[in-house]
Scaffold this motif. Structure first.
Motif, short mmCIF file in Angstrom:
data_model
loop_
_atom_site.label_atom_id
_atom_site.label_comp_id
_atom_site.label_asym_id
_atom_site.label_seq_id
_atom_site.Cartn_x
_atom_site.Cartn_y
_atom_site.Cartn_z
N ASP A 295 0.87 -1.19 0.00
CA ASP A 295 0.00 0.00 0.00
C ASP A 295 0.91 1.24 0.00
O ASP A 295 1.52 1.57 1.01
CB ASP A 295 -0.89 -0.05 1.26
CG ASP A 295 -1.85 1.15 1.34
OD1 ASP A 295 -1.75 2.05 0.48
OD2 ASP A 295 -2.68 1.17 2.27
N SER A 325 -3.68 5.28 -4.73
CA SER A 325 -4.96 5.97 -4.60
C SER A 325 -4.82 7.43 -5.03
O SER A 325 -3.76 8.03 -4.88
CB SER A 325 -5.38 5.92 -3.12
OG SER A 325 -6.49 6.75 -2.90
N SER A 327 -6.83 9.57 -3.61
CA SER A 327 -7.49 10.26 -2.49
C SER A 327 -6.65 11.38 -1.92
O SER A 327 -7.17 12.41 -1.51
CB SER A 327 -7.79 9.27 -1.36
OG SER A 327 -8.84 8.43 -1.72
N LYS A 328 -5.34 11.18 -1.84
CA LYS A 328 -4.50 12.17 -1.16
C LYS A 328 -4.07 13.30 -2.11
O LYS A 328 -4.03 14.44 -1.70
CB LYS A 328 -3.24 11.50 -0.59
CG LYS A 328 -3.50 10.47 0.46
CD LYS A 328 -3.21 11.04 1.83
CE LYS A 328 -3.06 9.98 2.88
NZ LYS A 328 -4.26 9.28 3.25
#
Ligand SMILES: Cc1ncc(COP(=O)(O)O)c(C=O)c1O
Length: 494
Positions: A295, A325, A327-328
């Motif tokens: 991850d 991701s 998302s950040k």
């Protein structure tokens, strides 16, 4: 009735804490909402009435109400009044959950999955970790791209997404990963998912059976813990030290099917996995036929030290699945991430992802592909890096006075949070609550621990809070920690 409740609380906060009046009113109202004393949809008295009933100036009342509106607790309807927002979730405590589960007949798994272990989504204040500042997202540009792709769309784009997502987006992700993360990947190996959470679930569903063992770092990322709980895996906790996950020979008796790690910036301690540990882990995976889930949630934000390459880049046996991701770097509600799979897993993963998740959002994926191809992603990243670097510097400077023999920082080279380690005798939960009473949120390190009891500290985020807030609240945070440490050193140990 409401004004009596608020007044009592304002007086209590005045004697216990040295907070300005608007902050005390804010806390009193927020507490009443979270405790359910003010229910969703309830109308608040007007600011004039509140100011008369409470004996406060109108400005004080308006400041508190504005803050609660900005944070989403209240909603102001022009011409009608101010109401408690319908979307404020009730706090989910263990006791409340036990009650709900009796009534709603949740399964044991349902109860475990709905228990809050580390944080609630309401916790967004200075120093909340795990959250980026998405206020800088270029909304107007994004809207133009979305409009363009909706104008150009054709019927197939409205269908479920086949073959792991929109091909140009998969190509753009593969190009990015090859160059910046040394992941040897081509577009066929990329599957677009709705974020890391879905990637984890897919890996657990397809690579392990109910009752199989997953090794997890201890302390651990709770999102991953829940994904594995949901898929019925047995969690084996492996302690983390300053070189990342540290498996011992005894751990290998718990035969791993999956090994979940955050090697670039262990969540939450921030430890970087050393090269020897990376080789050790790949060797363990090979010997046991296990899959490693890497991850790489925040590697885009590296501030000091040499760039780190990925674990997937070292993998010669095609045992590592790489999870990323948006998302950040962009914003979490975008709900887009990616999973890089070994070539041999391509077809089964794409088929099962299609059957289990019915992925879609092709026009959105097309807009994102263009956003990356046109260099907007790289610019957004550059801007975000600069802004976070300043926040990080300011936080580190503020925390300096509380560092020393009893407190040290790890994980500040990268990401959007750092970890302040404290002596094991400190009650980090009580310290985090004390910080919370002052209007800041830090998380106790012990709350992330699966089994171990030997580490205490605070996880402190600098991604969400604006620079001004970090500069304002940082010294207060440091002072609160220092006084707590001084007091706990004086308290005789039993
Ligand atoms: C360790 C870790 N992994 C992954 C993510 C991102 O998850 P998602 O893509 O599901 O938003 C986060 C977000 O906070 C995280 O902390």
């Amino acid at each position: 009735m409401l004004s009596e409740l608020l007044l009592t609380e304002i007086v209590r906060l005045g004697t216990e804490k040295n907070l300005p009046l608007h902050r005390r009113l804010y806390e009193a109202l927020r507490g009443a909402i979270l405790d359910g004393k003010l229910g969703s949809g309830d109308r608040l008295p007007s600011s004039r009435e509140l100011s008369q009933d409470l004996g406060l100036s109108r400005n004080t009342v308006v400041a508190a109400i504005n803050q609660l509106s900005v944070e989403g607790y209240l909603i102001c309807r022009i011409g009608s009044g101010t109401y408690v927002n319908d979307t404020v979730p009730k706090p989910v405590t263990r006791r409340r959950l036990a009650r709900i589960s009796q009534i709603a007949r949740l399964s044991r798994r349902g109860l475990a999955l709905s228990t809050v272990y580390c944080a609630t989504q309401l916790e967004v204040q200075p120093f909340t970790s795990g959250i980026a500042d998405f206020s800088a997202f270029p909304v107007a540009l994004w809207q133009r791209l979305q409009n363009k792709h909706w104008r150009m769309t054709y019927p197939e784009m409205l269908d479920y997404s086949h073959m792991g997502g929109y091909a140009p987006l998969r190509r753009a992700v593969a190009d990015y990963l090859r160059v910046f993360r040394s992941v040897p990947v081509d577009a066929d190996q990329v599957i677009i998912t709705s974020g890391t959470q879905q990637s984890l679930e897919l890996c657990a569903q397809l690579l392990a059976d109910h009752g199989d063992t997953v090794w997890m770092e201890d302390p651990a990322y709770w999102g991953a813990v829940k994904a594995f709980m949901a898929t019925g895996l047995k969690i084996h906790a492996v302690p983390v030290d300053d070189q990342g996950i540290a498996p011992k020979a005894a751990d290998e008796t718990a035969l791993p099917k999956l090994i979940y790690v955050t090697p670039s910036h262990q969540y939450p301690t921030g430890a970087v996995m050393s090269l020897s540990r990376r080789h050790q882990l790949l060797d363990i995976a090979r010997r046991h036929g296990a899959w490693v889930l890497e991850d790489d949630y925040d590697s885009e934000f590296r501030f000091t030290g040499p760039p780190l390459s990925s674990l997937a880049g070292l993998d010669k046996d095609q045992r590592v699945l790489y999870l990323g991701s948006f998302s950040k770097v962009l914003y979490p509600g975008l709900k887009l991430g990616y999973l890089v799979i070994p070539r041999k897993l391509g077809d089964p993963f794409k088929q099962a992802h299609y059957d289990l998740n019915r992925p879609g959002q092709m026009p959105l994926q097309a807009a994102l592909a263009e956003f990356i191809e046109m260099g907007h992603f790289a610019s957004a990243l550059r801007r975000a890096r600069q802004s976070y670097a300043e926040r990080r510097r300011t936080l580190l400077a503020a925390l300096k006075p509380c560092l020393g023999s009893s407190a040290h920082i790890s994980g500040a080279e990268q990401g959007l949070h750092l970890c302040l380690h404290l002596p094991n005798t400190v009650n980090d939960q009580a310290l985090a609550s004390r910080v919370g009473e002052l209007g800041m949120i830090v998380r106790p390190l012990s709350a992330y621990c699966l089994e171990r009891k030997d580490i205490k500290g605070l996880v402190i985020g600098y991604g969400y809070a604006p620079l001004d807030d970090i500069a304002r609240y940082g010294p207060l945070l440091a002072q609160t920690i220092s006084s707590y440490l001084a007091r706990s050193e004086k308290t005789p140990k039993r």
